[in-house]
Design an enzyme around this catalytic site. Structure first.
Site: not given
Ligand code: 3H9
Length: 692
Positions: A66, A108, A128
């Site tokens: 999300a 999901e 999450e």
């Molecule tokens: C969810 O899904 C809830 C649902 O179950 C229910 C809904 C109803 N949103 O980490 P990075 C940004 S909760 C917005 O440096 P990497 C991050 O801030 C979500 N922004 O890259 C950064 O911005 P900036 C569950 C996001 O290659 C840029 O992207 N998912 C999101 O080292 C690059 O990120 C997670 O918890 C997001 N979801 O790693 C996954 N994700 O460049 C969360 C990232 O401005 N994300 N950004 O600083 C991660 O674990 C890592 O970002 C990922 C990439 C592994 C994907």
């Protein structure tokens, strides 16, 4: 190719409709992405030429979840549930084509597809929990229908990213396709599904696994018991477990209702707000306003470490782990041998636990050179001094380094207390001098304070941050001031803890309040663990503090079986009547009229001055952002993640409340509680630290 909207397009390739999402950086499920999925799948369903649909993403990853930035804002566009229903109820097979990471809402979405293919390097997970949440788009109900309850609780409470091969074994992924050929592989798979007339497999209808787990509540009871310590204080792991229980015990739609209710509770609560704050803070901390990302850096191919004690050894291990050769210097052969033997022993212990092979141990040790000659550091690109905290000794070493080490190298000190500007006066190249303050044990603790002195050059700062990342640290750039950021704030808490035990509390009262707040241990238990005799010597002891008296009695902490507490043979702590008497005598001698002190006062006295000191640090420009201070305290001092760090906690409590309490304490107890100008200003303007 048909553009669905600004982030999605549909291409028809033979019988297959390929819906491609392209929303950098991580294809998070923002309103446009949800719209693209919803409308793109519908367009493919409506197109009679399409027999199967592939959902794929451009860029570095499949949907990573999300859009976290949308939480708390008014929803717009189709909901995630709408988009998922469009996929799941499609009359044609929908195949998710996964590369990078399919995380949270991303997985999901994939779980509502009828099939999933992935490249071997892809990873899937429901992380999450690390944002204080649970998968709120059916993940807790669909995952156990594929992997069973046991694996599902593990995955959702830890948030592990599972590799594609393991996903294939678990049945989360149906087929692996060649690396770099995801699109072709997914289209071939889609054609195969059509040719073989395979059914439209809906995960929601797979009940075998959950039915087999029904009537086995011990799965959950055992899991809770085994992880009680790890989950202490956190709401999200327990809520995640309850959702998997619902998946096992209830029909799908009822399970979804439980998931929805618990998700709403978490997403509106303070713990998730704090954990989301930390997620962004961890990314912000690397961004330096006056040291842009394109600042030139210095290649670091060889590191020198001065001092083979606990600190020097731990620091060296970080570089050896990253494959960077280290030369470690000591003054005496015996100390050098001991230091090197300790490093080997640490590695051997890790190998015994199965986390390293013997081959890895040898490879790392082969990168280490020991020497008694400072001259052997001439070729180092980065030298880190980790000797005794004494200004004269450090200046002497830096003077020598200045003559020995090649120009262009970084000269770093691991001091935790001394003025780095003064250390820099010992060299003719002060721009090369920086503080790299590692936390003990240096090979384990994630935090690194990168301390910028007056004259430190930007390439030296940029390189230090880059190397910190390379060795797996989280680095905060701070300025020179007594204790830098972390210890300067700690001093506030320590002072109040000491005062509180004279005024009426006991060490175990203070420790209990801080433990219940979420710290791994309180200040007195911490002192016992570290050893009360750090910096103490019998000859110089004046017996004027409780700690000194305890040392004189040989109560030097856990290692001697007693300190502020008494310890049994398993190192379990018990309140000590001896210490109680010492404290009462001390208070009497100082004419202190002891009183009952409430838990609330203990907490406020220990924590509010920390927040206030953080504000002073910001005011003086010694930290860049309030959230950097939070990062320091979470990663260096065990501040509970679900409280977001001291500054975020201040915002959560309300800065007006913090200020009012500080003023009240100031009136009663003096200027230890003098509010910082920044705190006053923020309250006057109705602002928070987060707004800075
Ligand atoms: C969810 O899904 C809830 C649902 O179950 C229910 C809904 C109803 N949103 O980490 P990075 C940004 S909760 C917005 O440096 P990497 C991050 O801030 C979500 N922004 O890259 C950064 O911005 P900036 C569950 C996001 O290659 C840029 O992207 N998912 C999101 O080292 C690059 O990120 C997670 O918890 C997001 N979801 O790693 C996954 N994700 O460049 C969360 C990232 O401005 N994300 N950004 O600083 C991660 O674990 C890592 O970002 C990922 C990439 C592994 C994907």
């Amino acid at each position: 190719m048909t553009a669905i909207n600004e982030v999605g397009d549909l291409t028809i390739e033979g019988d297959v409709g390929v819906l491609t999402l392209n929303s950098p950086p991580v294809n998070a499920l923002s309103a446009p992405v949800r719209t693209a999925i919803n409308d793109g799948i519908k367009a493919a369903i409506d197109n009679p030429a399409v027999k199967a649909i592939v959902l794929i993403c451009d860029g570095k990853t499949f949907i990573a979840g999300a859009d976290i930035t949308e939480f708390g804002k008014a929803p717009s566009g189709p909901s995630l549930f709408d988009a998922q229903a469009m996929i799941e109820n499609a009359p044609k097979p929908v195949i998710a084509a996964i590369h990078g990471t399919a995380l949270g809402g991303g997985l999901e979405v994939a779980l509502t597809c009828h099939y999933r293919v992935a490249v071997p390097s892809a990873k899937c997970g429901l992380p999450e929990v690390n944002l204080g949440l649970l998968p709120g788009a059916g993940g807790t109900q669909r995952l156990p229908r594929i992997v069973g309850a046991q694996k599902a609780v593990e995955m959702v409470t830890v948030g592990t990213h599972v590799g594609a091969k393991a996903c294939k074994e678990m049945g989360l992924v149906d087929e692996l396709v060649e690396e770099g050929k995801l699109r072709e592989g997914a289209i071939a798979f889609a054609n195969k599904i059509v040719a073989e007339k395979r059914p439209l497999k809906k995960v929601r209808d797979l009940n075998d696994k959950v039915e087999a787990d029904r009537g086995h509540p011990e799965i959950f009871a055992n899991f809770r018991k085994a992880n009680a310590r790890k989950f202490r204080g956190f709401l999200a792991p327990e809520y995640n477990i309850q959702c998997i229980e619902a998946a096992v015990n209830l029909p799908f739609d009822d399970g979804i209702k439980v998931e929805q209710k618990l998700f709403r509770e978490l997403v509106t609560g303070t713990q998730s707000a704090a954990q989301r704050h930390v997620f962004f803070a961890e990314r912000q901390v690397w961004k330096l306003p006056d040291v842009p990302a394109d600042t030139p850096t210095i290649p670091v191919a060889r590191v020198g470490v001065i001092g083979a004690g606990t600190m020097g050894g731990g620091i060296s291990m970080n570089f050896l782990n990253a494959g960077i050769p280290v030369t470690i210097v000591e003054t005496k052969q015996e100390a050098l041998d001991r230091g090197i033997a300790t490093i080997r022993k640490n590695y051997e212990n890790t190998a015994k636990k199965g986390r390293l092979t013997q081959d890895d141990v040898e490879k790392r040790m082969a990168l280490l050179t020991g020497t008694l000659a400072l001259e052997d550091l001439a070729d180092s690109d980065l030298v880190i001094e980790a000797v005794f905290e004494n200004m004269e000794i450090k200046k002497d070493i830096f003077g020598k380094l200045d003559r020995i080490v090649k120009q262009g190298a970084i000269l770093a000190t691991n001091t935790s207390a001394l003025n780095i500007d003064e250390i820099a006066t010992a060299v003719k190249r002060p721009e090369a001098v920086i503080g790299l303050h590692f936390f003990s044990p240096a090979n384990v603790m994630r935090l690194l304070e990168v301390v910028r002195a007056d004259k430190t050059s930007k390439p030296v700062i940029a390189t230090s941050m880059q190397i910190a990342k390379k060795i797996g640290k989280i680095a905060a750039l701070v300025g020179v001031c007594p204790g830098f950021v972390g210890n300067r704030i700690l001093a506030q808490r320590q002072r109040e803890a000491q005062k509180l035990i004279l005024e009426g509390a006991m060490p175990w009262d203070v420790d209990r309040v801080l433990y219940d707040f979420g710290f791994p241990m309180g200040p007195f238990a911490m002192s016992d663990l570290a050893g009360l005799d750090i910096g103490w010597s019998k000859e110089k002891s004046t017996g004027s503090t409780i700690r000194e008296v305890l040392c004189e009695m040989d109560r030097r902490g856990q290692k001697t079986g007693s300190g502020f507490y008494d310890y049994d043979e398993n190192r379990n702590a018990k309140p000590s009547p001896v210490v109680e008497k010492i404290i009462l005598d001390f208070a009497a001698k100082q004419g202190i009229n002891r009183r009952t002190i409430s838990d609330q006062e203990i907490l406020e006295r220990c924590v509010y001055p920390m927040i206030n000191e953080g504000a002073k640090i910001l005011e003086e420009g010694k930290a860049i952002r309030a959230s950097d201070i939070d990062i320091v305290w979470i990663n260096g001092y065990g501040w509970p993640v679900y409280r977001g760090g001291p500054m975020f906690y201040g915002d959560t409590v309300g800065l007006d409340k913090v200020l009012a309490k500080m003023k009240e304490f100031q009136a009663q107890m003096g200027d230890d509680f003098k509010p910082s100008a920044l705190l006053e200003k923020l309250v006057a303007e109705g602002k928070k630290f987060q707004s800075l």
